[in-house]
Design a protein around this motif. Structure first.
Motif, PDB file in Angstrom:
ATOM      1  N   GLY A 283       0.792  -1.218   0.000  1.00  0.00           N
ATOM      2  CA  GLY A 283       0.000   0.000   0.000  1.00  0.00           C
ATOM      3  C   GLY A 283       0.828   1.274   0.000  1.00  0.00           C
ATOM      4  N   ARG A 284       2.092   1.170   0.373  1.00  0.00           N
ATOM      5  CA  ARG A 284       2.953   2.352   0.361  1.00  0.00           C
ATOM      6  C   ARG A 284       3.156   2.878  -1.063  1.00  0.00           C
ATOM      7  N   ALA A 285       2.988   2.013  -2.061  1.00  0.00           N
ATOM      8  CA  ALA A 285       3.110   2.456  -3.447  1.00  0.00           C
ATOM      9  C   ALA A 285       2.089   3.551  -3.753  1.00  0.00           C
ATOM     10  N   TYR A 286       0.882   3.404  -3.217  1.00  0.00           N
ATOM     11  CA  TYR A 286      -0.156   4.419  -3.425  1.00  0.00           C
ATOM     12  C   TYR A 286       0.238   5.730  -2.755  1.00  0.00           C
ATOM     13  N   ALA A 287       0.867   5.625  -1.575  1.00  0.00           N
ATOM     14  CA  ALA A 287       1.328   6.823  -0.877  1.00  0.00           C
ATOM     15  C   ALA A 287       2.429   7.531  -1.677  1.00  0.00           C
ATOM     16  N   LEU A 288       3.277   6.757  -2.326  1.00  0.00           N
ATOM     17  CA  LEU A 288       4.330   7.363  -3.152  1.00  0.00           C
ATOM     18  C   LEU A 288       3.742   8.094  -4.350  1.00  0.00           C
ATOM     19  N   LEU A 289       2.687   7.538  -4.939  1.00  0.00           N
ATOM     20  CA  LEU A 289       2.045   8.213  -6.070  1.00  0.00           C
ATOM     21  C   LEU A 289       1.373   9.501  -5.613  1.00  0.00           C
ATOM     22  N   GLU A 290       0.714   9.453  -4.453  1.00  0.00           N
ATOM     23  CA  GLU A 290       0.098  10.670  -3.907  1.00  0.00           C
ATOM     24  C   GLU A 290       1.154  11.742  -3.687  1.00  0.00           C
ATOM     25  N   GLN A 291       2.311  11.325  -3.182  1.00  0.00           N
ATOM     26  CA  GLN A 291       3.395  12.272  -2.944  1.00  0.00           C
ATOM     27  C   GLN A 291       3.877  12.906  -4.247  1.00  0.00           C
ATOM     28  N   LEU A 292       3.972  12.097  -5.308  1.00  0.00           N
ATOM     29  CA  LEU A 292       4.381  12.622  -6.612  1.00  0.00           C
ATOM     30  C   LEU A 292       3.406  13.679  -7.108  1.00  0.00           C
ATOM     31  N   ALA A 297       1.998  19.470  -7.802  1.00  0.00           N
ATOM     32  CA  ALA A 297       1.091  20.603  -7.583  1.00  0.00           C
ATOM     33  C   ALA A 297       1.786  21.717  -6.810  1.00  0.00           C
ATOM     34  N   GLU A 298       2.608  21.354  -5.844  1.00  0.00           N
ATOM     35  CA  GLU A 298       3.342  22.363  -5.078  1.00  0.00           C
ATOM     36  C   GLU A 298       4.317  23.136  -5.966  1.00  0.00           C
ATOM     37  N   LEU A 299       4.899  22.425  -6.927  1.00  0.00           N
ATOM     38  CA  LEU A 299       5.801  23.070  -7.877  1.00  0.00           C
ATOM     39  C   LEU A 299       5.058  24.121  -8.697  1.00  0.00           C
ATOM     40  N   VAL A 300       3.802  23.825  -9.020  1.00  0.00           N
ATOM     41  CA  VAL A 300       3.006  24.749  -9.835  1.00  0.00           C
ATOM     42  C   VAL A 300       2.547  25.952  -9.016  1.00  0.00           C
ATOM     43  N   VAL A 301       2.038  25.716  -7.818  1.00  0.00           N
ATOM     44  CA  VAL A 301       1.444  26.808  -7.031  1.00  0.00           C
ATOM     45  C   VAL A 301       2.463  27.517  -6.147  1.00  0.00           C
ATOM     46  N   GLY A 302       3.638  26.894  -5.944  1.00  0.00           N
ATOM     47  CA  GLY A 302       4.688  27.542  -5.175  1.00  0.00           C
ATOM     48  C   GLY A 302       4.477  27.553  -3.683  1.00  0.00           C
ATOM     49  N   GLN A 303       3.732  26.587  -3.153  1.00  0.00           N
ATOM     50  CA  GLN A 303       3.529  26.505  -1.704  1.00  0.00           C
ATOM     51  C   GLN A 303       3.217  25.072  -1.312  1.00  0.00           C
ATOM     52  N   SER A 304       3.418  24.788  -0.014  1.00  0.00           N
ATOM     53  CA  SER A 304       3.136  23.442   0.477  1.00  0.00           C
ATOM     54  C   SER A 304       1.638  23.176   0.465  1.00  0.00           C
ATOM     55  N   LEU A 305       1.282  21.929   0.187  1.00  0.00           N
ATOM     56  CA  LEU A 305      -0.127  21.541   0.117  1.00  0.00           C
ATOM     57  C   LEU A 305      -0.385  20.347   1.030  1.00  0.00           C
ATOM     58  N   PRO A 306      -1.609  20.187   1.516  1.00  0.00           N
ATOM     59  CA  PRO A 306      -1.950  19.008   2.316  1.00  0.00           C
ATOM     60  C   PRO A 306      -2.040  17.775   1.422  1.00  0.00           C
ATOM     61  N   PRO A 307      -2.063  16.584   2.012  1.00  0.00           N
ATOM     62  CA  PRO A 307      -2.204  15.366   1.211  1.00  0.00           C
ATOM     63  C   PRO A 307      -3.428  15.427   0.302  1.00  0.00           C
ATOM     64  N   CYS A 308      -3.311  14.809  -0.863  1.00  0.00           N
ATOM     65  CA  CYS A 308      -4.379  14.906  -1.868  1.00  0.00           C
ATOM     66  C   CYS A 308      -5.129  13.586  -2.049  1.00  0.00           C
ATOM     67  N   TYR A 309      -5.195  12.767  -0.992  1.00  0.00           N
ATOM     68  CA  TYR A 309      -5.907  11.490  -1.110  1.00  0.00           C
ATOM     69  C   TYR A 309      -7.375  11.703  -1.456  1.00  0.00           C
ATOM     70  N   ASP A 310      -8.000  12.737  -0.876  1.00  0.00           N
ATOM     71  CA  ASP A 310      -9.413  12.992  -1.169  1.00  0.00           C
ATOM     72  C   ASP A 310      -9.626  13.263  -2.660  1.00  0.00           C
ATOM     73  N   ALA A 311      -8.701  14.000  -3.258  1.00  0.00           N
ATOM     74  CA  ALA A 311      -8.816  14.294  -4.692  1.00  0.00           C
ATOM     75  C   ALA A 311      -8.664  13.023  -5.517  1.00  0.00           C
ATOM     76  N   LEU A 312      -7.724  12.156  -5.116  1.00  0.00           N
ATOM     77  CA  LEU A 312      -7.550  10.890  -5.826  1.00  0.00           C
ATOM     78  C   LEU A 312      -8.799  10.019  -5.709  1.00  0.00           C
ATOM     79  N   GLU A 313      -9.384  10.001  -4.513  1.00  0.00           N
ATOM     80  CA  GLU A 313     -10.591   9.188  -4.310  1.00  0.00           C
ATOM     81  C   GLU A 313     -11.748   9.717  -5.145  1.00  0.00           C
ATOM     82  N   ARG A 314     -11.875  11.045  -5.239  1.00  0.00           N
ATOM     83  CA  ARG A 314     -12.937  11.616  -6.084  1.00  0.00           C
ATOM     84  C   ARG A 314     -12.736  11.233  -7.542  1.00  0.00           C
TER      85      ARG A 314
END
Length: 433
Positions: A283-292, A297-314
């Protein structure tokens, strides 16, 4: 009959009360017994503190359910604690995470690889006898040590009012240098390594350990992998278990001793064997993809972001699996057979280099790794009657559940008992009721 189950994990201690296969109560407390490490490779805990926490938890459950008729215990396998002749700890608990077996033994060998060569048994860092071998070679075995055992053997011993532990085969095998054919420690292997059998606990031949502090019959402690299988399946043996948490695991029962190249054969409490395959990343593989995705996204917006699991689930809820997903090997941390193996994405093209395709491809890769273990099991044993799922990585992802069911061509039945190991310990102890 009502039974209590206790699971002594590395970071938590859990207790359940069961009436048959029904969970009446469940409680989990932190295992805050870690001790400061004098060496960077040490992972040690205070066994007395663990006993105090476990005893308090059991007393609370017993007070709430005075009709409880028996107690079962399980916990983190592989680790060891040395006890004196009075059954008191004379060392910390060296947990399964302890890394001394990976240290250099000279000649280009680690202590684990040297022990493997000497005995012919595959030994890994963290295995109890590998830890003991290092201690023996470096003068670290306490002078007053009379025996060593797992932490749950120690706790069960005290709860049963004994001063010397015994170990059930499922626990004994986790220490290493164990003969599955004889259900005993391999004496010739011990001699080859220069290890005296005198400090090893006796291997249990009976379920009953004794009655002690609480006037409650206590069963001999069992390994947490086997206990989790029992708890997930509700005590059934005719099933296959797929577990996806941080890691991944496939387990299935065999009544006879069989061996497979990529599956580990372990003793099963009450007889028979459990064939177990582990994916190191799971299951850590999924966490690595979320991190990627998050770092992008942080590279694009220029700031730290919270985990995006909810977005992946949607995204997964909105879109079915596309037909042209890339083929993903999820061996980010290698495999047990090939630690140097690495993950790969193949079949990428201009159409499928998208978050949707990458996510579904990775989920399928997680499932495929476990399915290959299942295929190897089927080459040795008849098909199971039931497919059971457990672990938060699977429990919280309905799309992943669907992929497991489709790939295994069986309906997936999710375990109803989140504290599977504690439930399995209670079910095993029910033999005493």
């Amino acid at each position: 009959m009502i039974a209590i189950g206790l699971d002594i994990g590395t970071t938590t201690i859990s207790g359940v009360v069961m009436d048959g296969a029904q969970v009446l109560a469940s409680r989990t407390i932190p295992n805050d017994a870690f001790l400061p490490a004098a060496k960077p490779w040490e992972r040690i805990q205070d066994p007395r503190k663990i006993l105090d926490r476990a005893l308090s938890l059991v007393k609370g459950l017993r007070t709430a359910y005075p009709d409880a008729a028996c107690l079962g215990v399980t916990g983190q396998m592989h680790g060891i604690v040395y006890l004196d002749r009075f059954g008191e700890p004379c060392s910390p608990l060296c947990t399964w995470q302890d890394g001394r077996g990976s240290l250099s033994a000279g000649g280009g060998e680690t202590y684990a690889s040297q022990l493997s060569r000497l005995t012919g048994h595959p030994m890994s860092t963290g295995f109890g006898l590998c830890t003991h071998y290092y201690n023996l070679k470096n003068g670290l075995v306490p002078e007053e040590a009379a025996v060593f055992c797992t932490i749950h053997d120690y706790v069960a011993m005290h709860l049963a009012g004994r001063t010397r532990p015994v170990t059930e085969p499922s626990d004994a095998a986790s220490l290493g240098l164990f003969s599955l054919a004889d259900m005993a420690f391999d004496q010739s292997a011990l001699r080859a390594a220069g290890i005296s059998a005198g400090l090893l606990p006796d291997v249990a031949s009976d379920v009953m350990l004794g009655e002690g502090l609480l006037g409650l019959p206590v069963a001999v402690a069992i390994g947490d992998n086997q206990a989790s299988f029992l708890g997930s399946s509700g005590g059934r043996r005719d099933c296959a278990l797929v577990n996806l948490g941080t890691g991944g695991q496939f387990s299935a029962f065999s009544p006879t001793l069989v061996k497979a190249p990529t599956l580990e054969t372990r003793p099963f409490p009450g007889g028979g064997f459990l064939l177990v395959g582990s994916s190191l990343c799971g299951g850590r593989a999924y966490a690595l993809l979320e991190q990627l995705f998050r770092k992008t996204a942080e590279l694009v917006v220029g700031q730290s972001l919270p985990p995006c699991y909810d977005a992946l689930e949607r995204m997964l809820e909105e879109f079915d699996m596309p037909e042209n997903c890339p083929t993903v090997c999820t061996a980010f941390s290698g495999t047990r057979q090939d630690p140097d193996a690495r993950a790969s994405f193949t079949g990428l093209d201009a159409e499928n280099l998208t978050p949707l395709h990458l996510t579904y491809g990775l989920l399928q890769g997680m499932v495929d790794e476990l399915y290959e273990m299942y295929r190897e099991y089927l080459s040795l044993c008849p098909p199971p009657a039931l497919l059971v799922g457990s672990g938060n990585g699977l429990r919280k992802n309905p799309r992943l559940q669907s992929l497991v069911s489709r790939t295994f061509s069986m309906k997936l039945n999710m375990s109803r008992n989140p504290e599977e190991a504690a439930c399995g310990a209670a079910l095993y102890a029910s033999r005493l009721c």
